[in-house]
Scaffold this active site. Structure first.
Site, PDB file in Angstrom:
ATOM      1  N   THR A   1       0.851  -1.189   0.000  1.00  9.71           N
ATOM      2  CA  THR A   1       0.000   0.000   0.000  1.00  9.71           C
ATOM      3  C   THR A   1       0.889   1.243   0.000  1.00  9.71           C
ATOM      4  OG1 THR A   1      -1.850  -1.078   1.121  1.00  9.71           O
ATOM      5  CG2 THR A   1      -1.756   1.312   1.254  1.00  9.71           C
TER       6      THR A   1
ATOM      7  N   PHE B   1       1.270   5.102   0.815  1.00  9.81           N
ATOM      8  CA  PHE B   1       0.729   6.079   1.754  1.00  9.81           C
ATOM      9  C   PHE B   1       1.299   7.462   1.457  1.00  9.81           C
ATOM     10  CE2 PHE B   1       0.104   2.137   4.018  1.00  9.81           C
ATOM     11  CZ  PHE B   1      -1.058   2.325   4.754  1.00  9.81           C
TER      12      PHE B   1
END
Length: 274
Positions: free
Chosen positions: A171, A173
């Site tokens: 992921t 960020f």
């Protein structure tokens, strides 16, 4: 230093924030809009938000919030997502009848559920929240899927580690701050921006040609509908910088073809790390 995240303590956002701000006080927020409100109203110094998962795609709500608020991206980071089966300490896999977690996490652990068809997958609002609930209820017939940090935060036991289907699960960020608090990074090599074009032939092509003319590498493009204006769209793009000057030129050229252009941030591209 106070940093806002969306989700409970022990979430992947909490883990990502901890890697950037090791000594910060984390403010968990229920809704993403609450994260941006806390930042805009100076209740926190920064926020850490997920923007894209390598398997599930973009967090489109966060693009809209970046556009609507006076904030800017300061940096980006990549977090390897490792899902763990977490139980009340002393529980066994044989006793587990149901597993709670965020729908995305459940979908990324299909192989585990295929191997244990007797276990029911139940969607929950947050990965870490599912562990928090588990430890409050102390129900040995249930389990949760979340990060190792969540198990640590709430006193759960990891019964099975790394149960995600795909190891290439990352992921991305963003660290965001109020726009006036973000200093220009001389080492920035990536730009995120948003723009809209008029609804007539060739306008999107003309806008995209700006990036090619400046020798930039367009790494992502995402479209989102304009609220209240059917069939009109905002385009979000990420592109790699060749020089800071070329980024300024690209921005000025885009304004000639677009009805709206907003730079969301200039920052260093994150390096992948396990």
């Amino acid at each position: 230093m106070q940093v806002a995240i969306q989700g409970e303590l022990g979430s992947f956002s909490h883990e990502a924030a901890g890697k950037v701000f090791s000594e910060a006080t984390i403010l968990p927020c229920t809704l993403s809009a609450d994260v941006f409100r806390a930042l805009s109203q100076k209740e926190v110094d920064a926020a850490v938000i997920p923007i894209e998962n390598s398997l599930a795609g973009s967090v489109v709500e966060h693009y809209d919030l970046l556009l609507d608020n006076d904030v800017a991206i300061e940096s980006e980071s990549l977090l390897r997502i490792r899902h763990n089966l977490i139980v009340v300490p002393g529980s066994s896999l044989e006793s587990v009848q149901s597993v709670y977690s965020h729908p995305v996490a459940l979908a990324q652990c299909r192989r585990f559920f295929a191997q244990h068809p007797e276990v029911e997958a139940i969607p929950f609002y947050d990965t870490a929240g599912s562990v928090k609930q588990l430890m409050e209820l102390r129900d040995r017939s249930t389990a949760a899927i979340a990060s190792a940090r969540a198990a640590e935060c709430y006193g759960g036991e990891i019964l099975a580690a790394d149960i995600e289907d795909n190891a290439e699960n990352y992921t991305r960020f963003f660290v965001i701050r109020r726009r006036d608090d973000v200093l220009r990074n001389p080492n920035a090599d990536k730009v995120s921006l948003a723009f809209t074009v008029e609804n007539r032939p060739g306008t999107l092509v003309a806008a995209l040609e700006v990036f090619a003319s400046q020798g930039t590498n367009l790494t992502k493009i995402e479209s989102r509908p304009v609220q209240g204006k059917p069939w009109q769209y905002v385009f979000y793009v990420d592109y790699q910088l060749s020089t800071q000057i070329r980024a300024d030129i690209a921005f000025d050229l885009l304004r000639q073809h677009c009805s709206m252009v907003k730079e969301l941030g200039r920052y260093q591209a994150a390096e992948r790390a396990d």
